[in-house]
Write a protein that holds these residues in place. Sequence first.
Motif, PDB file in Angstrom:
ATOM      1  N   VAL A   1      38.206  43.011  54.682  1.00  0.00           N
ATOM      2  CA  VAL A   1      39.596  43.113  54.220  1.00  0.00           C
ATOM      3  C   VAL A   1      39.930  41.977  53.252  1.00  0.00           C
ATOM      4  O   VAL A   1      40.565  42.193  52.217  1.00  0.00           O
ATOM      5  N   ILE A   2      39.476  40.758  53.585  1.00  0.00           N
ATOM      6  CA  ILE A   2      39.746  39.623  52.695  1.00  0.00           C
ATOM      7  C   ILE A   2      39.078  39.861  51.332  1.00  0.00           C
ATOM      8  O   ILE A   2      39.680  39.626  50.282  1.00  0.00           O
ATOM      9  N   ASP A   3      37.848  40.375  51.361  1.00  0.00           N
ATOM     10  CA  ASP A   3      37.158  40.674  50.100  1.00  0.00           C
ATOM     11  C   ASP A   3      37.901  41.740  49.303  1.00  0.00           C
ATOM     12  O   ASP A   3      38.050  41.635  48.084  1.00  0.00           O
ATOM     13  N   LEU A   4      38.371  42.802  49.996  1.00  0.00           N
ATOM     14  CA  LEU A   4      39.122  43.864  49.315  1.00  0.00           C
ATOM     15  C   LEU A   4      40.410  43.306  48.708  1.00  0.00           C
ATOM     16  O   LEU A   4      40.800  43.691  47.598  1.00  0.00           O
ATOM     17  N   CYS A   5      41.062  42.399  49.438  1.00  0.00           N
ATOM     18  CA  CYS A   5      42.280  41.768  48.917  1.00  0.00           C
ATOM     19  C   CYS A   5      41.965  40.986  47.638  1.00  0.00           C
ATOM     20  O   CYS A   5      42.713  41.064  46.666  1.00  0.00           O
ATOM     21  N   GLY A   6      40.850  40.259  47.673  1.00  0.00           N
ATOM     22  CA  GLY A   6      40.444  39.484  46.496  1.00  0.00           C
ATOM     23  C   GLY A   6      40.140  40.376  45.303  1.00  0.00           C
ATOM     24  O   GLY A   6      40.584  40.120  44.183  1.00  0.00           O
ATOM     25  N   GLU A   7      39.395  41.457  45.553  1.00  0.00           N
ATOM     26  CA  GLU A   7      39.042  42.395  44.474  1.00  0.00           C
ATOM     27  C   GLU A   7      40.295  43.018  43.866  1.00  0.00           C
ATOM     28  O   GLU A   7      40.410  43.156  42.638  1.00  0.00           O
ATOM     29  N   ASN A   8      41.234  43.405  44.738  1.00  0.00           N
ATOM     30  CA  ASN A   8      42.446  44.048  44.241  1.00  0.00           C
ATOM     31  C   ASN A   8      43.408  43.054  43.606  1.00  0.00           C
ATOM     32  O   ASN A   8      44.159  43.413  42.702  1.00  0.00           O
ATOM     33  N   PHE A   9      43.363  41.802  44.061  1.00  0.00           N
ATOM     34  CA  PHE A   9      44.131  40.748  43.395  1.00  0.00           C
ATOM     35  C   PHE A   9      43.679  40.649  41.941  1.00  0.00           C
ATOM     36  O   PHE A   9      44.489  40.617  41.011  1.00  0.00           O
ATOM     37  N   GLU A  10      42.351  40.620  41.745  1.00  0.00           N
ATOM     38  CA  GLU A  10      41.822  40.491  40.380  1.00  0.00           C
ATOM     39  C   GLU A  10      42.119  41.729  39.556  1.00  0.00           C
ATOM     40  O   GLU A  10      42.521  41.651  38.401  1.00  0.00           O
ATOM     41  N   LEU A  11      41.897  42.921  40.170  1.00  0.00           N
ATOM     42  CA  LEU A  11      42.122  44.183  39.465  1.00  0.00           C
ATOM     43  C   LEU A  11      43.571  44.297  38.988  1.00  0.00           C
ATOM     44  O   LEU A  11      43.833  44.804  37.890  1.00  0.00           O
ATOM     45  N   THR A  12      44.516  43.823  39.803  1.00  0.00           N
ATOM     46  CA  THR A  12      45.942  43.953  39.464  1.00  0.00           C
ATOM     47  C   THR A  12      46.482  42.713  38.766  1.00  0.00           C
ATOM     48  O   THR A  12      47.689  42.581  38.583  1.00  0.00           O
ATOM     49  N   ARG A  13      45.598  41.795  38.382  1.00  0.00           N
ATOM     50  CA  ARG A  13      45.997  40.557  37.712  1.00  0.00           C
ATOM     51  C   ARG A  13      47.045  39.790  38.523  1.00  0.00           C
ATOM     52  O   ARG A  13      48.020  39.274  37.997  1.00  0.00           O
ATOM     53  N   GLY A  14      46.862  39.797  39.852  1.00  0.00           N
ATOM     54  CA  GLY A  14      47.715  38.995  40.705  1.00  0.00           C
ATOM     55  C   GLY A  14      49.023  39.653  41.111  1.00  0.00           C
ATOM     56  O   GLY A  14      49.801  39.071  41.868  1.00  0.00           O
ATOM     57  N   PHE A  15      49.286  40.851  40.609  1.00  0.00           N
ATOM     58  CA  PHE A  15      50.521  41.525  41.015  1.00  0.00           C
ATOM     59  C   PHE A  15      50.431  42.032  42.455  1.00  0.00           C
ATOM     60  O   PHE A  15      51.436  42.204  43.121  1.00  0.00           O
ATOM     61  N   PHE A  16      49.227  42.332  42.925  1.00  0.00           N
ATOM     62  CA  PHE A  16      49.010  42.558  44.359  1.00  0.00           C
ATOM     63  C   PHE A  16      48.510  41.239  44.923  1.00  0.00           C
ATOM     64  O   PHE A  16      47.398  40.811  44.606  1.00  0.00           O
ATOM     65  N   ASP A  17      49.329  40.566  45.708  1.00  0.00           N
ATOM     66  CA  ASP A  17      48.971  39.228  46.171  1.00  0.00           C
ATOM     67  C   ASP A  17      49.324  39.017  47.639  1.00  0.00           C
ATOM     68  O   ASP A  17      50.408  38.559  47.965  1.00  0.00           O
ATOM     69  N   PRO A  18      48.385  39.354  48.543  1.00  0.00           N
ATOM     70  CA  PRO A  18      48.663  39.191  49.982  1.00  0.00           C
ATOM     71  C   PRO A  18      48.784  37.724  50.390  1.00  0.00           C
ATOM     72  O   PRO A  18      49.243  37.441  51.490  1.00  0.00           O
ATOM     73  N   TRP A  19      48.368  36.812  49.514  1.00  0.00           N
ATOM     74  CA  TRP A  19      48.473  35.385  49.840  1.00  0.00           C
ATOM     75  C   TRP A  19      49.861  34.833  49.509  1.00  0.00           C
ATOM     76  O   TRP A  19      50.187  33.729  49.892  1.00  0.00           O
ATOM     77  N   ALA A  20      50.664  35.600  48.770  1.00  0.00           N
ATOM     78  CA  ALA A  20      51.983  35.119  48.351  1.00  0.00           C
ATOM     79  C   ALA A  20      53.084  35.566  49.295  1.00  0.00           C
ATOM     80  O   ALA A  20      54.247  35.273  49.068  1.00  0.00           O
ATOM     81  N   MET A  21      52.706  36.296  50.349  1.00  0.00           N
ATOM     82  CA  MET A  21      53.732  36.823  51.249  1.00  0.00           C
ATOM     83  C   MET A  21      54.343  35.685  52.065  1.00  0.00           C
ATOM     84  O   MET A  21      53.645  34.758  52.465  1.00  0.00           O
ATOM     85  N   PRO A  22      55.669  35.776  52.339  1.00  0.00           N
ATOM     86  CA  PRO A  22      56.277  34.768  53.212  1.00  0.00           C
ATOM     87  C   PRO A  22      55.628  34.861  54.595  1.00  0.00           C
ATOM     88  O   PRO A  22      55.400  35.950  55.088  1.00  0.00           O
ATOM     89  N   GLY A  23      55.289  33.742  55.191  1.00  0.00           N
ATOM     90  CA  GLY A  23      54.647  33.769  56.504  1.00  0.00           C
ATOM     91  C   GLY A  23      53.135  33.754  56.412  1.00  0.00           C
ATOM     92  O   GLY A  23      52.446  33.862  57.420  1.00  0.00           O
ATOM     93  N   GLY A  24      52.600  33.655  55.200  1.00  0.00           N
ATOM     94  CA  GLY A  24      51.151  33.528  55.040  1.00  0.00           C
ATOM     95  C   GLY A  24      50.450  34.830  54.721  1.00  0.00           C
ATOM     96  O   GLY A  24      51.085  35.878  54.606  1.00  0.00           O
ATOM     97  N   PHE A  25      49.122  34.745  54.596  1.00  0.00           N
ATOM     98  CA  PHE A  25      48.259  35.869  54.203  1.00  0.00           C
ATOM     99  C   PHE A  25      48.627  37.138  54.971  1.00  0.00           C
ATOM    100  O   PHE A  25      48.569  37.175  56.198  1.00  0.00           O
ATOM    101  N   ASP A  26      49.055  38.171  54.250  1.00  0.00           N
ATOM    102  CA  ASP A  26      49.477  39.414  54.891  1.00  0.00           C
ATOM    103  C   ASP A  26      48.903  40.631  54.156  1.00  0.00           C
ATOM    104  O   ASP A  26      49.461  41.109  53.170  1.00  0.00           O
TER     105      ASP A  26
END
Lengths: 93, 254
Positions: free
Chosen positions: B72-97
């Motif tokens: 899941v963490i890898d998928l989050c990283g891949e999709n973070f890059e694919l979306t140029r940071g617009f998908f960012d589970p690390w930016a959620m309030p309360g931590g990585f979500d």
Amino acid sequence: MNGTAVGRVENYGYGQMSVKVTIASGKIVGLKVASLTTLESYSQQLEQQVVPILKSEVLQAQGTRISALSGATYTSEAYAYSIQSALDQLHFK
Amino acid sequence: MIARTHEVMGTVVSYLIDDQGLTHEQIEGAIADACREFTDLDARFSTWKPESELSQLRRGGQSSPSALMEEVIDLCGENFELTRGFFDPWAMPGGFDPTGLVKGWAAERALRVLAEHGVINALVNAGGDVCVTPGASFLVGIQHPFEAEALCGVVNVTSAVATSGIYARGAHLINPHGESIAAVSATVVGGRLVVADALATALAVGGASVLYLLEEIEGVEGFFITPEGVMFTSSGMAFAEEGATASTLDLATP
């Protein structure tokens, strides 16, 4: 391996960006966009449309079958009142 | 077709399964295992259950993530890059979500469980994130963001569709680039559900900047609707009914 690094600024057609990566024990633990610029030209090219309103009572007139509904995530309560709930009941018949 | 629903992950998962050529036992076994897959993943990835692996990770108390968590963490990283940071589970309030992505990923896994049981034609809908078996084709209605009982489009889905927006759960989206949310609703059709899911979230947040990215990804199209009620579509976006005054939903005769 631990640390933080900012990647080089990359062009992505209509804009530029760079990414900051944080690594702990060899795993990515954080990603952050360090810089991002988007050009206006793409949004200016986009064609604007009015949102269609497809009402279920109107839609019932014709025979194409909808199997599921996609929307922003509904909660369990919202599901009870959703079109998806109606579809699920129909499929039981 | 067999329909079944399962309340899990704070939402409702709908199954639609073609039972042709399968015994009652095979179908029931397939559904039970698919539901179990969802329940297991919910126990691991819930942000509400304090004992879940994700909750432990968020508290910083976990040293060695499981293989599933790493995936899941890898998928989050891949999709973070694919979306140029617009998908960012690390930016959620309360931590990585990664909750948004986990739902679509779990639906893909549940669909694979069904396939392992011999199901060849099925649809899984996890709270609006829909995936179908390879070779299958289903019409999916896209919920209208302003009209509760209406759709804004109908799409023919042969792989996946995901919709993200701010109208169903309040403002659970944030813009990692510090600007406002571009869309009240965003839909992405095609490709892997886990990617469509992340792209839909990114499209809702970033609007035109992300729609542009979609143009470069093969087999993926999408559209978004602004708070003012204006709709923007990617160049290859096709609706099942052109002209869309469409009359395609038949609730009366399934």
